[in-house]
Enzyme design. Structure first.
Site, PDB file in Angstrom:
ATOM      1  N   ASP A 271     -51.674  16.014  24.603  1.00 46.58           N
ATOM      2  CA  ASP A 271     -50.840  15.989  25.805  1.00 46.58           C
ATOM      3  C   ASP A 271     -50.708  14.552  26.304  1.00 46.58           C
ATOM      4  O   ASP A 271     -49.609  14.045  26.573  1.00 46.58           O
ATOM      5  CB  ASP A 271     -51.527  16.882  26.862  1.00 46.58           C
ATOM      6  CG  ASP A 271     -50.653  17.149  28.065  1.00 46.58           C
ATOM      7  OD1 ASP A 271     -49.476  16.753  28.048  1.00 46.58           O
ATOM      8  OD2 ASP A 271     -51.156  17.757  29.029  1.00 46.58           O
TER       9      ASP A 271
ATOM     10  N   ASP B 199     -60.393   7.230  22.778  1.00 40.82           N
ATOM     11  CA  ASP B 199     -60.236   6.021  23.610  1.00 40.82           C
ATOM     12  C   ASP B 199     -59.682   4.870  22.774  1.00 40.82           C
ATOM     13  O   ASP B 199     -58.804   4.113  23.217  1.00 40.82           O
ATOM     14  CB  ASP B 199     -61.559   5.638  24.299  1.00 40.82           C
ATOM     15  CG  ASP B 199     -62.789   5.905  23.442  1.00 40.82           C
ATOM     16  OD1 ASP B 199     -62.641   6.513  22.359  1.00 40.82           O
ATOM     17  OD2 ASP B 199     -63.894   5.501  23.828  1.00 40.82           O
TER      18      ASP B 199
ATOM     19  N   LYS C  51     -63.229  13.085  19.911  1.00 37.52           N
ATOM     20  CA  LYS C  51     -64.254  12.375  20.685  1.00 37.52           C
ATOM     21  C   LYS C  51     -65.598  12.845  20.136  1.00 37.52           C
ATOM     22  O   LYS C  51     -66.452  13.385  20.860  1.00 37.52           O
ATOM     23  CB  LYS C  51     -64.073  12.711  22.181  1.00 37.52           C
ATOM     24  CG  LYS C  51     -64.919  11.901  23.123  1.00 37.52           C
ATOM     25  CD  LYS C  51     -64.506  10.442  23.242  1.00 37.52           C
ATOM     26  CE  LYS C  51     -65.440   9.689  24.160  1.00 37.52           C
ATOM     27  NZ  LYS C  51     -65.267   8.233  24.106  1.00 37.52           N
TER      28      LYS C  51
ATOM     29  N   ASP D 230     -47.410  11.557  25.412  1.00 35.74           N
ATOM     30  CA  ASP D 230     -46.626  10.924  26.482  1.00 35.74           C
ATOM     31  C   ASP D 230     -46.707   9.405  26.367  1.00 35.74           C
ATOM     32  O   ASP D 230     -45.716   8.704  26.566  1.00 35.74           O
ATOM     33  CB  ASP D 230     -47.130  11.356  27.867  1.00 35.74           C
ATOM     34  CG  ASP D 230     -46.362  12.560  28.386  1.00 35.74           C
ATOM     35  OD1 ASP D 230     -45.789  13.294  27.548  1.00 35.74           O
ATOM     36  OD2 ASP D 230     -46.334  12.783  29.611  1.00 35.74           O
TER      37      ASP D 230
ATOM     38  N   TYR E 106     -57.525  23.651  27.924  1.00 28.76           N
ATOM     39  CA  TYR E 106     -56.501  24.267  28.780  1.00 28.76           C
ATOM     40  C   TYR E 106     -56.600  25.792  28.768  1.00 28.76           C
ATOM     41  O   TYR E 106     -56.032  26.464  29.619  1.00 28.76           O
ATOM     42  CB  TYR E 106     -55.088  23.850  28.361  1.00 28.76           C
ATOM     43  CG  TYR E 106     -54.774  22.379  28.578  1.00 28.76           C
ATOM     44  CD1 TYR E 106     -55.657  21.544  29.270  1.00 28.76           C
ATOM     45  CD2 TYR E 106     -53.596  21.822  28.094  1.00 28.76           C
ATOM     46  CE1 TYR E 106     -55.375  20.200  29.453  1.00 28.76           C
ATOM     47  CE2 TYR E 106     -53.316  20.469  28.289  1.00 28.76           C
ATOM     48  CZ  TYR E 106     -54.201  19.665  28.962  1.00 28.76           C
ATOM     49  OH  TYR E 106     -53.928  18.337  29.154  1.00 28.76           O
TER      50      TYR E 106
END
Ligand code: NAD
Length: 357
Positions: free
Chosen positions: A247, A223, A191, A251, A142
């Site tokens: 992020d 994943d 990852k 959620d 980001y």
């Protein structure tokens, strides 16, 4: 003890839920002999209306000179068409950066009384959900270099994930510290089978793990983590991960607990100063109706007592009061489920919590 708290009530339901949380804090202050003093700080859409910018310099200074900041929510349709630098959300990013807050701490707890609100099968939900996600907040993709260019297949665009050893170490320490105060179990999500930044992330986490031998540490690919959160959420205690993975996963985790109106969060940096806010937004559809659920903001205050002031007993007192209120069947409209009972207003829910402190 005396504590100075900056209140960024913001927009929409922000003032209603922050006022509710202040009443609860005052009750805690009376019970435990603390004095909380409050300063209203202008930020968000209301600041744009009042002074033409989302985060006036004076607001930043007031927050920096406080012991902690409580934020309601910022934004709303009224300001949606303004140019980016004038959007209410700029206030959030500006405050986080001015206060040096690089760790976002989001607990996701499924209250036993709200099992039916969990979207998972009852056999899975019954095992319990009680985890904290520690998300890196100021680095990664980001904030990395981005742009548009010309690639082998024509016009393209790119974003860069970049993490320094220092950034990974400091978020790692917060995560291990959080695990030490809980069930001492930490999963680092990355990852590393594909990304070099994740391989560095893993290396640093492993070296930190050696410093915290009491913490049961493991790595998980993102994943797999997304799948395991649905398959067996009870396996998680603390999760630490990068900005973008955090992020998305936070959620996902918050949905497992049923309602957005219940979940608190904390943003922390290296010192004691932190910003505490519900994870939901300004809910323009219910603003001014006295029906917003104040619990997420009340629980954010509990996090403030724990993380910024070191008042664990007082924090637990608030959390227990909320659990008791839910156990007794008291509900605001957002967590009513299939019940036929009349929902409580924001004011009534606040009073119930205060009665239980
Ligand atoms: P939202 O979280 O405000 O609302 C989503 C839904 O959840 C709405 O139906 C709302 O009524 C309900 N809801 C939210 N909080 C509730 C509560 N405490 N009690 C009962 N119901 C509740 O998300 P949105 O509608 O996407 O965003 C509205 C505005 O809030 C936008 O301007 C957005 O940018 C802003 N926002 C701000 C923050 C923040 O300040 N941290 C976070 C998210 C969104």
């Amino acid at each position: 003890m005396k504590y100075k708290i900056a209140l960024v009530k913001g927009d929409g339901i922000g003032p209603e839920i922050v006022d509710a949380a202040v009443k609860v804090l005052d009750r805690v202050g009376d019970k435990f002999g603390h004095s909380f003093t409050y300063t209203d700080v202008l930020a968000g859409g209301c600041a744009i209306d009042a002074v033409g910018e989302p985060l006036p310099k004076e607001s930043v200074e007031l927050c920096l000179s406080s012991d902690a900041v409580i934020l309601g929510a910022v934004g709303g349709p009224k300001w949606d068409t303004l140019p980016g630098h004038l959007r209410p959300e700029k206030a959030l990013l500006g405050l986080r950066s001015a206060m040096g807050l690089y760790a976002n701490i989001r607990p996701a707890v499924l209250h036993e009384a709200l099992l039916s609100e969990c979207p998972l099968k009852e056999s899975i939900a019954r095992d319990g959900i009680d985890m904290v996600i520690v998300r890196e907040l100021t680095g990664g993709i980001y904030f990395g270099e981005r742009g548009r260019g010309e690639g082998p297949m024509g016009p393209d665009a790119y974003d860069t994930e970049r993490y320094s050893v220092a950034e990974i170490s400091r978020i790692g320490r917060i995560a291990f510290g959080t695990a030490m105060k809980r069930r001492k179990k930490l999963v680092s999500v990355d990852k590393a089978n594909v990304l070099e930044s994740s391989r560095l992330w893993r290396e640093i986490m492993h070296s930190l793990a050696a410093e915290y031998p009491e913490v049961e540490y493991s790595d998980m690919l993102v994943d797999n983590a997304a799948m395991q959160l649905i398959r067996k959420p009870s396996q998680f205690d603390v999760i630490v991960t990068s900005n973008m993975f955090g992020d998305i996963l936070s959620d996902e985790a918050s949905m497992l607990t049923g309602s957005i109106g219940l979940l608190p969060s904390a943003s922390l940096g290296s010192g004691k100063l932190g910003m505490y806010e519900p994870i939901h937004g300004s809910a323009p559809d219910i603003t001014g109706k006295n029906i917003a659920n104040p619990i997420a903001t009340v629980l954010s205050c509990a996090m403030m007592l724990r993380y910024s002031f070191g008042l664990e007993e007082e924090a637990l007192c608030i959390e227990n009061a909320v659990s008791m209120v839910l156990k007794a069947g008291h509900r605001t409209a957002d967590i009513l489920g299939e019940s036929n009972a009349a929902p409580l207003t924001t004011t009534q829910m606040t009073e119930k919590i205060i009665e239980n402190i």
